[in-house]
Design an enzyme around this catalytic site. Structure first.
Site, PDB file in Angstrom:
ATOM      1  N   ASP A  86       0.897  -1.146   0.000  1.00 18.96           N
ATOM      2  CA  ASP A  86       0.000   0.000   0.000  1.00 18.96           C
ATOM      3  C   ASP A  86       0.940   1.201   0.000  1.00 18.96           C
ATOM      4  O   ASP A  86       1.691   1.403   0.960  1.00 18.96           O
ATOM      5  CB  ASP A  86      -0.876  -0.045   1.259  1.00 18.96           C
ATOM      6  CG  ASP A  86      -1.762   1.188   1.361  1.00 18.96           C
ATOM      7  OD1 ASP A  86      -1.427   2.221   0.739  1.00 18.96           O
ATOM      8  OD2 ASP A  86      -2.783   1.113   2.070  1.00 18.96           O
ATOM      9  N   HIS A 237       7.762  13.899 -26.765  1.00 22.67           N
ATOM     10  CA  HIS A 237       8.414  13.207 -27.879  1.00 22.67           C
ATOM     11  C   HIS A 237       8.790  14.159 -29.024  1.00 22.67           C
ATOM     12  O   HIS A 237       9.939  14.174 -29.481  1.00 22.67           O
ATOM     13  CB  HIS A 237       7.512  12.106 -28.446  1.00 22.67           C
ATOM     14  CG  HIS A 237       7.045  11.113 -27.417  1.00 22.67           C
ATOM     15  ND1 HIS A 237       7.824  10.692 -26.373  1.00 22.67           N
ATOM     16  CD2 HIS A 237       5.862  10.455 -27.282  1.00 22.67           C
ATOM     17  CE1 HIS A 237       7.139   9.818 -25.644  1.00 22.67           C
ATOM     18  NE2 HIS A 237       5.955   9.665 -26.173  1.00 22.67           N
TER      19      HIS A 237
HETATM   20  C1  BG6 Z   1       3.213   7.350 -25.694  1.00 24.21           C
HETATM   21  C2  BG6 Z   1       1.843   7.994 -25.780  1.00 24.21           C
HETATM   22  O1  BG6 Z   1       4.083   8.155 -24.963  1.00 24.21           O
HETATM   23  O2  BG6 Z   1       3.729   7.169 -27.004  1.00 24.21           O
HETATM   24  C3  BG6 Z   1       0.910   7.164 -26.626  1.00 24.21           C
HETATM   25  O3  BG6 Z   1       1.312   8.127 -24.475  1.00 24.21           O
HETATM   26  C4  BG6 Z   1       1.517   6.886 -27.969  1.00 24.21           C
HETATM   27  O4  BG6 Z   1      -0.350   7.803 -26.791  1.00 24.21           O
HETATM   28  C5  BG6 Z   1       2.929   6.323 -27.815  1.00 24.21           C
HETATM   29  O5  BG6 Z   1       0.703   5.939 -28.633  1.00 24.21           O
HETATM   30  C6  BG6 Z   1       3.614   6.232 -29.170  1.00 24.21           C
HETATM   31  O6  BG6 Z   1       4.811   5.533 -29.017  1.00 24.21           O
HETATM   32  P1  BG6 Z   1       5.408   4.668 -30.209  1.00 24.21           P
HETATM   33  O7  BG6 Z   1       6.726   4.232 -29.694  1.00 24.21           O
HETATM   34  O8  BG6 Z   1       4.438   3.564 -30.453  1.00 24.21           O
HETATM   35  O9  BG6 Z   1       5.483   5.608 -31.370  1.00 24.21           O
END
Ligand code: BG6
Length: 484
Positions: A86, A237
């Site tokens: 927990d 990203h």
């Molecule tokens: C994640 C997102 O960080 O990256 C997702 O939360 C997305 O929504 C994913 O689908 C994409 O990652 P990849 O490596 O599949 O391009």
């Protein structure tokens, strides 16, 4: 080097879909250091054996060639343990501490706590780890994205993390940085002399970053609806990729040398105002449509998405990096769900020659850095077919497929990042100041959208997003790569 790797959120999606399979690959490739233990922590009361059996079943959902056979799973499972916790109870951290200390051969050389839980638990877990004395020198903490919802919440999390751990103990994950293609981007720019002289405003007309997904939000409706595409993909990203493209050459390959340069790029991004958001940012949401030959529902009809939601599933934007190298060069970012395919790439469009002597359109070179599904580089050159004098030039490609060039033992993103966290390599992790600066930059967009109740533009699933995304680029006299 012995290690203990503890997954908070041990029964969660991320753990069984990504982390455990990545660890298994590392194990299969013989890359996991010996003397390791993996501990999954979650709320359910179950034994090691029961957890292993559950994990074995989950592994059936893993991509074919990456799935262990029975004998491999058996060997891997010996490393895997389970404990119930927990997360609000100090004594449960005490028990965890005992588990870590009572180890054959003494405490592990490295202890990695991986916070694969909802981010609202991050501060609590870090504080409790600190209170239990589980923040000593051998400890590293890995924090999954999303880290916060905005600048204030990210700062709050970072403040608590910093009060418990040193910055060099905090490993903030952006799994895009672990993709082999993204490491190749560093290699392309800083391991080869060829492109650097051209990597600037004098030779480059514009840069396009596209992160397209054919998937919808699936079962993640409640999370996604609170998050939206800007927070889910752009703040992290896409911006990380932009920093890799635009950064100055770091003085060394050390984590801080790289992260200092990335931070400078983030600080040089043109700030948004309410007016420039209206002009330079397009948000979209998918309607029903056809993706890869299959009829798919609208975002609003996905499970647990609130009626009338205005959450964006698509963003396209134009920005600039305001420094000597890049002044005036448009950087376009485009990302979304339910686009025509899974396709991530960076397109560098060079300027045409200053004085064309061949007939035909004034074409130019283009470098396509392919991130996925293929991992490769394509350099488009202009060539003569040699069929008649006075002919127009034809674009031809030099195409490099890294999966073919390096056919064995390519390491996936989570595998790379987990191995780096265990080994203490911070290069591919995001520093708190980078992350906060990225939030600072996206905040005016969030604020402008909150004021503008017209909501996102709609696009058909399977298309490249709202028409306004094409208009955004066309305004500068450019076009998205697939429209040329
Ligand atoms: C994640 C997102 O960080 O990256 C997702 O939360 C997305 O929504 C994913 O689908 C994409 O990652 P990849 O490596 O599949 O391009």
């Amino acid at each position: 080097m012995s290690f203990d790797l503890v997954f908070f959120g041990g029964t969660g999606d991320l753990t069984w879909r990504k982390l455990m399979p990545a660890l298994f690959q590392a194990f299969r490739h013989g890359k996991l250091p010996g003397g390791g233990r993996i501990l999954a922590v979650a709320r359910d009361d179950q034994s090691d054996e029961k957890y292993r059996a559950w994990l074995k079943e989950r592994f059936q959902e893993v991509d074919g060639s990456k799935r262990p056979n029975d004998e491999e799973f058996q060997r891997f499972a010996e490393l895997v343990h389970y404990t119930r916790m927990d997360l609000s109870q100090p004594e449960h951290y005490g028990r965890l501490k005992t588990w870590l200390e009572e180890r054959v051969g003494g405490q592990a050389d490295t202890v990695v706590f991986y916070l694969a839980t909802s981010p609202h638990l991050f501060t609590q877990i870090c504080q409790q780890l600190g209170a239990a004395g589980l923040n000593h020198d051998k400890v590293r903490v890995v924090l999954e994205k999303p880290l916060g919802q905005d600048l204030a919440s990210a700062q709050e999390i970072n403040k608590v993390v910093r009060s418990v751990f040193r910055e060099d103990q905090a490993y903030r994950i952006d799994h895009y940085l672990g993709k082999p293609s993204v490491q190749n981007l560093m290699a392309l720019r800083f391991g080869n002399a060829l492109f650097e002289p051209l990597w600037r405003r004098e030779s480059i007309a514009n840069i396009q970053i596209t992160l397209a997904e054919s998937l919808g939000v699936g079962t993640r409706g409640p999370f996604y609806d609170q998050t939206g595409c800007l927070r889910d993909m752009v703040q992290n990203h896409a911006l990380q990729l932009l920093t890799m493209i635009a950064m100055e050459p770091p003085s060394t390959h050390d984590a801080d040398a790289i992260r200092d340069e990335k931070l400078k790029v983030l600080r040089s991004l043109k700030p948004f105002t309410a007016e420039s958001v209206a002009r330079d940012v397009v948000r979209g949401q998918y309607r029903a449509g056809n993706v890869e030959g299959r009829a798919v529902p609208a975002y609003l009809d996905e499970g647990k998405v609130p009626e009338g939601s205005q959450t964006e599933t698509f963003v396209a934007l134009r920005t600039e990096v305001q420094n000597w190298r890049w002044a005036g060069v448009p950087f376009y970012i485009r990302t979304g769900k339910r686009l025509p395919g899974r396709d991530a790439q960076i397109v560098v469009n060079f300027r045409p020659v200053p004085h064309p002597i061949f007939p035909g359109a004034n074409q130019a070179n283009r470098l396509i850095i392919k991130l996925q599904p293929e991992d490769g580089l394509e350099l488009q050159l202009l060539a003569s077919k040699g069929s008649s004098s006075g002919e127009a030039l034809t674009p031809v490609s030099l195409d490099l497929d890294f999966d073919k060039a390096f056919p064995t033992n390519r390491v996936g993103a989570y595998e790379r990042l987990l191995l780096d966290a265990i080994a203490g390599r911070l290069n591919l992790f995001v520093r708190s100041d980078e992350q906060e600066q990225a939030w600072r930059w996206v905040e005016p967009i969030l604020e402008a959208w909150a004021e503008d109740t017209t909501g996102p533009r709609h696009y058909n699933a399977g298309s490249w997003g709202p028409a306004a995304a094409s208009a955004l680029v066309a305004r500068d006299g450019h076009a998205w790569a697939e429209e040329v």
